[in-house]
Design a protein around this motif. Structure first.
Motif, PDB file in Angstrom:
ATOM      1  N   THR A 158      -8.261  -1.235 -16.660  1.00 34.19           N
ATOM      2  CA  THR A 158      -9.412  -0.357 -16.413  1.00 34.19           C
ATOM      3  C   THR A 158      -9.685  -0.276 -14.919  1.00 34.19           C
ATOM      4  OG1 THR A 158     -10.332  -0.835 -18.591  1.00 34.19           O
ATOM      5  CG2 THR A 158     -11.857   0.036 -16.939  1.00 34.19           C
ATOM      6  N   MET A 159      -9.593  -1.437 -14.238  1.00 36.60           N
ATOM      7  CA  MET A 159      -9.786  -1.425 -12.780  1.00 36.60           C
ATOM      8  C   MET A 159      -8.737  -0.546 -12.103  1.00 36.60           C
ATOM      9  SD  MET A 159     -11.035  -5.131 -11.405  1.00 36.60           S
ATOM     10  CE  MET A 159      -9.947  -6.214 -12.286  1.00 36.60           C
ATOM     11  N   LEU A 160      -7.482  -0.667 -12.527  1.00 37.69           N
ATOM     12  CA  LEU A 160      -6.407   0.129 -11.928  1.00 37.69           C
ATOM     13  C   LEU A 160      -6.618   1.620 -12.186  1.00 37.69           C
ATOM     14  CD1 LEU A 160      -3.267  -2.041 -12.743  1.00 37.69           C
ATOM     15  CD2 LEU A 160      -4.480  -1.841 -10.558  1.00 37.69           C
ATOM     16  N   GLU A 161      -7.223   1.927 -13.298  1.00 39.70           N
ATOM     17  CA  GLU A 161      -7.493   3.326 -13.646  1.00 39.70           C
ATOM     18  C   GLU A 161      -8.631   3.886 -12.792  1.00 39.70           C
ATOM     19  OE1 GLU A 161      -7.506   5.752 -17.752  1.00 39.70           O
ATOM     20  OE2 GLU A 161      -8.787   3.988 -17.723  1.00 39.70           O
ATOM     21  N   GLU A 162      -9.610   3.042 -12.453  1.00 37.31           N
ATOM     22  CA  GLU A 162     -10.820   3.526 -11.784  1.00 37.31           C
ATOM     23  C   GLU A 162     -10.799   3.389 -10.263  1.00 37.31           C
ATOM     24  OE1 GLU A 162     -13.879   1.370 -13.868  1.00 37.31           O
ATOM     25  OE2 GLU A 162     -13.680   2.649 -15.647  1.00 37.31           O
ATOM     26  N   MET A 163     -10.069   2.423  -9.732  1.00 40.90           N
ATOM     27  CA  MET A 163     -10.051   2.202  -8.279  1.00 40.90           C
ATOM     28  C   MET A 163      -9.489   3.420  -7.553  1.00 40.90           C
ATOM     29  SD  MET A 163      -8.642  -1.665  -7.846  1.00 40.90           S
ATOM     30  CE  MET A 163      -9.735  -3.059  -7.937  1.00 40.90           C
ATOM     31  N   ILE A 166      -6.177  -1.570  -4.850  1.00 40.51           N
ATOM     32  CA  ILE A 166      -5.218  -1.689  -5.952  1.00 40.51           C
ATOM     33  C   ILE A 166      -4.113  -2.669  -5.576  1.00 40.51           C
ATOM     34  CG2 ILE A 166      -3.416  -0.444  -7.233  1.00 40.51           C
ATOM     35  CD1 ILE A 166      -5.375   1.974  -7.252  1.00 40.51           C
ATOM     36  N   CYS A 167      -3.601  -2.541  -4.373  1.00 41.92           N
ATOM     37  CA  CYS A 167      -2.541  -3.426  -3.890  1.00 41.92           C
ATOM     38  C   CYS A 167      -3.007  -4.886  -3.918  1.00 41.92           C
ATOM     39  CB  CYS A 167      -2.134  -3.012  -2.475  1.00 41.92           C
ATOM     40  SG  CYS A 167      -0.697  -3.892  -1.861  1.00 41.92           S
ATOM     41  N   SER A 168      -4.194  -5.151  -3.408  1.00 44.05           N
ATOM     42  CA  SER A 168      -4.744  -6.512  -3.412  1.00 44.05           C
ATOM     43  C   SER A 168      -4.910  -7.038  -4.831  1.00 44.05           C
ATOM     44  CB  SER A 168      -6.109  -6.543  -2.713  1.00 44.05           C
ATOM     45  OG  SER A 168      -5.967  -6.226  -1.363  1.00 44.05           O
ATOM     46  N   GLN A 169      -5.441  -6.195  -5.697  1.00 48.30           N
ATOM     47  CA  GLN A 169      -5.664  -6.593  -7.095  1.00 48.30           C
ATOM     48  C   GLN A 169      -4.347  -6.948  -7.782  1.00 48.30           C
ATOM     49  OE1 GLN A 169      -8.792  -6.867  -8.260  1.00 48.30           O
ATOM     50  NE2 GLN A 169      -7.982  -7.725 -10.147  1.00 48.30           N
ATOM     51  N   LEU A 170      -3.335  -6.110  -7.598  1.00 49.22           N
ATOM     52  CA  LEU A 170      -2.036  -6.352  -8.230  1.00 49.22           C
ATOM     53  C   LEU A 170      -1.370  -7.616  -7.679  1.00 49.22           C
ATOM     54  CD1 LEU A 170      -0.723  -2.680  -8.394  1.00 49.22           C
ATOM     55  CD2 LEU A 170      -1.311  -4.143 -10.345  1.00 49.22           C
ATOM     56  N   ASN A 171      -1.387  -7.794  -6.368  1.00 48.07           N
ATOM     57  CA  ASN A 171      -0.787  -8.991  -5.779  1.00 48.07           C
ATOM     58  C   ASN A 171      -1.519 -10.252  -6.225  1.00 48.07           C
ATOM     59  OD1 ASN A 171       1.542  -8.168  -4.299  1.00 48.07           O
ATOM     60  ND2 ASN A 171       0.185  -7.189  -2.834  1.00 48.07           N
ATOM     61  N   LEU A 172      -2.839 -10.198  -6.307  1.00 50.73           N
ATOM     62  CA  LEU A 172      -3.627 -11.338  -6.770  1.00 50.73           C
ATOM     63  C   LEU A 172      -3.253 -11.691  -8.207  1.00 50.73           C
ATOM     64  CD1 LEU A 172      -5.923 -13.295  -5.997  1.00 50.73           C
ATOM     65  CD2 LEU A 172      -7.525 -11.622  -6.936  1.00 50.73           C
ATOM     66  N   ASN A 191       0.820  -1.225   0.000  1.00 52.74           N
ATOM     67  CA  ASN A 191       0.000   0.000   0.000  1.00 52.74           C
ATOM     68  C   ASN A 191       0.846   1.263   0.000  1.00 52.74           C
ATOM     69  OD1 ASN A 191      -2.210  -1.672   0.189  1.00 52.74           O
ATOM     70  ND2 ASN A 191      -2.740  -1.094   2.268  1.00 52.74           N
ATOM     71  N   ASP A 192       1.934   1.261   0.767  1.00 53.77           N
ATOM     72  CA  ASP A 192       2.736   2.488   0.893  1.00 53.77           C
ATOM     73  C   ASP A 192       3.637   2.730  -0.320  1.00 53.77           C
ATOM     74  OD1 ASP A 192       4.415   0.306   1.652  1.00 53.77           O
ATOM     75  OD2 ASP A 192       5.684   1.658   2.811  1.00 53.77           O
ATOM     76  N   LEU A 193       3.596   1.833  -1.308  1.00 55.49           N
ATOM     77  CA  LEU A 193       4.362   2.032  -2.542  1.00 55.49           C
ATOM     78  C   LEU A 193       3.419   2.207  -3.737  1.00 55.49           C
ATOM     79  CD1 LEU A 193       7.266  -0.547  -2.046  1.00 55.49           C
ATOM     80  CD2 LEU A 193       7.212   1.882  -1.454  1.00 55.49           C
ATOM     81  N   ILE A 194       2.232   2.690  -3.430  1.00 57.62           N
ATOM     82  CA  ILE A 194       1.242   2.991  -4.465  1.00 57.62           C
ATOM     83  C   ILE A 194       0.895   4.476  -4.341  1.00 57.62           C
ATOM     84  CG2 ILE A 194      -1.159   2.598  -5.204  1.00 57.62           C
ATOM     85  CD1 ILE A 194      -0.783  -0.334  -4.290  1.00 57.62           C
ATOM     86  N   TRP A 195       1.005   5.166  -5.469  1.00 60.99           N
ATOM     87  CA  TRP A 195       0.690   6.597  -5.493  1.00 60.99           C
ATOM     88  C   TRP A 195      -0.337   6.833  -6.595  1.00 60.99           C
ATOM     89  CZ3 TRP A 195       5.690   4.894  -4.467  1.00 60.99           C
ATOM     90  CH2 TRP A 195       6.210   5.290  -3.222  1.00 60.99           C
ATOM     91  N   LEU A 196      -1.397   7.555  -6.255  1.00 55.67           N
ATOM     92  CA  LEU A 196      -2.492   7.763  -7.196  1.00 55.67           C
ATOM     93  C   LEU A 196      -2.609   9.223  -7.611  1.00 55.67           C
ATOM     94  CD1 LEU A 196      -5.185   5.557  -5.423  1.00 55.67           C
ATOM     95  CD2 LEU A 196      -3.541   4.900  -7.197  1.00 55.67           C
ATOM     96  N   ASP A 197      -2.852   9.405  -8.904  1.00 53.45           N
ATOM     97  CA  ASP A 197      -3.109  10.725  -9.489  1.00 53.45           C
ATOM     98  C   ASP A 197      -1.999  11.724  -9.177  1.00 53.45           C
ATOM     99  OD1 ASP A 197      -5.478   9.619 -10.514  1.00 53.45           O
ATOM    100  OD2 ASP A 197      -6.461   9.922  -8.592  1.00 53.45           O
ATOM    101  N   GLU A 198      -0.779  11.246  -9.340  1.00 55.41           N
ATOM    102  CA  GLU A 198       0.418  12.070  -9.132  1.00 55.41           C
ATOM    103  C   GLU A 198       0.682  12.915 -10.373  1.00 55.41           C
ATOM    104  OE1 GLU A 198       2.968  11.967  -6.479  1.00 55.41           O
ATOM    105  OE2 GLU A 198       1.300  11.174  -5.332  1.00 55.41           O
ATOM    106  N   GLU A 199       1.343  14.045 -10.147  1.00 56.24           N
ATOM    107  CA  GLU A 199       1.665  14.946 -11.252  1.00 56.24           C
ATOM    108  C   GLU A 199       3.130  15.367 -11.153  1.00 56.24           C
ATOM    109  OE1 GLU A 199      -0.443  18.847 -13.255  1.00 56.24           O
ATOM    110  OE2 GLU A 199      -1.457  17.804 -11.625  1.00 56.24           O
TER     111      GLU A 199
END
Length: 156
Positions: A133-138, A144-150, A8-16
């Protein structure tokens, strides 16, 4: 079960970021302060990107998978960054082609022999329109972390 590559702490969303160099500096600094990489990681990323570009384009998505040598990595990880505005990367396999990456997966591998398997699993992921699409919308880092690890557990 294989080791979880995403946290979780290595996921960044909507960064610019104002370009690729700033992106590398900021991400390297964040990863350094989390104890994941050495201080030279950012410079090594930048140097390697110039020699071996990491942009990829699928039918629906443009991404980048910046990475560098194991000597700059303290702990294995994959950082996921969803960008608010795309960052320009050169295409991995097509010289002169520019990719406007909306997503970046920054790799930190401590075992060089794992690079091919990790990259091929990432290519499977980015080629899967439903997953992307899920990664874009979540909106939840935990989701996101759970989805990627799965995805990695099933495909690696």
């Amino acid at each position: 079960m294989k080791e979880r590559k995403f946290r979780n702490d290595l996921i960044w969303l909507d960064e610019e970021f104002a370009g690729q160099e700033l992106f590398f500096q900021v991400m390297a600094d964040r990863l350094y302060h989390k104890g994941m990489v050495t201080q030279k990681f950012g410079d090594a990323l930048s140097k390697r990107e110039k020699e071996f570009p990491t942009g990829l384009k699928t039918e629906h998505y443009e991404i980048a998978i910046p990475h560098t040598d194991v000597e700059y990595v303290k702990k294995t990880f994959i950082a996921f960054i969803r960008l608010k505005k795309p960052i320009r990367f050169s295409h991995m396999g097509i010289p002169g082609m520019i990719v406007n990456a909306k997503f970046a997966f920054v790799l930190g591998l401590t075992e060089p022999q794992n690079q091919v398997e990790t990259l091929s699993t990432l290519v499977k992921l980015i080629s899967d329109q439903e997953q992307m699409t899920m990664l874009e919308e979540m909106q939840s880092k935990a989701d996101i972390c759970s989805q990627l690890n799965l995805f990695f557990e099933k495909n690696m």
